[in-house]
Design an enzyme around this catalytic site. Sequence first.
Site, PDB file in Angstrom:
ATOM      1  CG  HIS A 156      -1.939  -0.938   1.284  1.00 10.53           C
ATOM      2  ND1 HIS A 156      -2.980  -0.968   1.973  1.00 10.53           N
ATOM      3  CD2 HIS A 156      -2.442  -1.839   0.316  1.00 10.53           C
ATOM      4  CE1 HIS A 156      -3.883  -1.896   1.680  1.00 10.53           C
ATOM      5  NE2 HIS A 156      -3.393  -2.722   0.736  1.00 10.53           N
ATOM      6  CE  LYS A 160       3.818   3.441  13.752  1.00  7.20           C
ATOM      7  NZ  LYS A 160       3.267   2.673  12.536  1.00  7.20           N
ATOM      8  CE1 TYR A 185      -6.448   3.363  10.904  1.00  6.09           C
ATOM      9  CE2 TYR A 185      -5.624   3.971   8.687  1.00  6.09           C
ATOM     10  CZ  TYR A 185      -5.525   3.265   9.961  1.00  6.09           C
ATOM     11  OH  TYR A 185      -4.610   2.430  10.242  1.00  6.09           O
ATOM     12  N   PRO A 206      -4.998  -0.271  18.268  1.00  3.82           N
ATOM     13  CG  PRO A 206      -6.645  -1.223  17.575  1.00  3.82           C
ATOM     14  CD  PRO A 206      -5.959  -0.744  18.803  1.00  3.82           C
ATOM     15  CE1 TYR A 259      -1.732   3.789   9.559  1.00  3.63           C
ATOM     16  CE2 TYR A 259      -0.200   2.567   7.594  1.00  3.63           C
ATOM     17  CZ  TYR A 259      -1.560   2.684   8.738  1.00  3.63           C
ATOM     18  OH  TYR A 259      -2.415   1.748   8.537  1.00  3.63           O
TER      19      TYR A 259
END
Length: 387
Positions: free
Chosen positions: A72, A294, A198, A290, A382
């Site tokens: 991704h 991480k 998200y 979550p 991220y």
Amino acid sequence: MRTQVGIIGAGPAGLLLSHLLHLNGIESVVIEERSEDYVRQRVRAGVLENTTTDLLREVGLGERMDREGLVHGGVSFRFDGADHRIAFEELIGRNVTVYGQQEVVKDLIDARNRDGGRLLFEVSGTAVHDIDTDRPRITFTDSAGQPQELVCDVVAGCDGFHGVSRKSVPHEAYDHTYPFAWLGVLAKAAPTREEIAYTHHERGFALYSMRSPEITRLYLQVAPDEDIANWPDDRIWAELHTRMAVAGESPVLEGPVLDKGITAMRSFVATPMRHGRLFLAGDAAHIVPPTGAKGMNLAVADVRLLSMALTELLRRNDSRLIESYSDTALRRVWRAEAFSWTMTSMLHVMPGADAFQRQVQLAQLRYTVSSTAAMTSIAENYVGLPW
């Protein structure tokens, strides 16, 4: 029994530590209360940082990941009825890989079996002793019901949040429980999008993820005391459609629900991550919500550092890295805790928030997806900071 490093826990932390030590010529024994089949199949996180994938390739564990993992180049934040993409590859030239934790565990078990690793499953009554000496011991009952004692040079506690290791380490606990939980489902349904999304919605947070070209992983924000019985499949799908709707996009593709559960949201750090010759790694030492993806990546960072420190100690009698292990590991842990807290508080609907607080939250989201500097910060954290 006798070994150099006794490892409690056959999750990704314990198994990867055993593999890294083997590559450095250090013997280890891994003990695990669950069965091998259970460990291979339990569903956990699936986003691997760029640093994690680089390490797995470096130590000979990347072949199946590169073949089956989903690369991704960004993620989406959804709010105000629109999709806002944060392009990792354009911002920082790196990416993440979606490859389930259970797949990493399978690769590690297979590698340890090929290399003659000692993995003992279905043990019980595990306890650690004499960790203040240079000959700590682990006692347990093996799968045949026989009492065993494992004498070690060092013990690594990789047995998760509820394991026995942390209870043996005098520590200060930093603990924060969030006022919501995640209802997660694993569904046999092809993903309708190529990247994780998200969503911040007035009804609550939602997350759209995937595990393979045939399996999706989806989450809904719910009350922390929610009963899973109140969420039949039809209600879950309806709520996902409502929260994730964006004009002009295909709706979430439905399919048979393979797994369903509710996960509490928590941040936790134990410090220090060692006592005598017992060293903690992964969830045994820290928990992150979550939202920031991480958890497993922190475990990988811990054991990479711990394997180097133990190699210096056991092969060269050099204790400098092992003495600094806890402080060095905790610097990365707290950075991950901060990022995970930021993502969680920015994207979830906070119970009891007034109209002013909700508008501030939306303002932060709008700024984040419109500022190159803010998006770069999200991307760097991220994708994974350098070791």
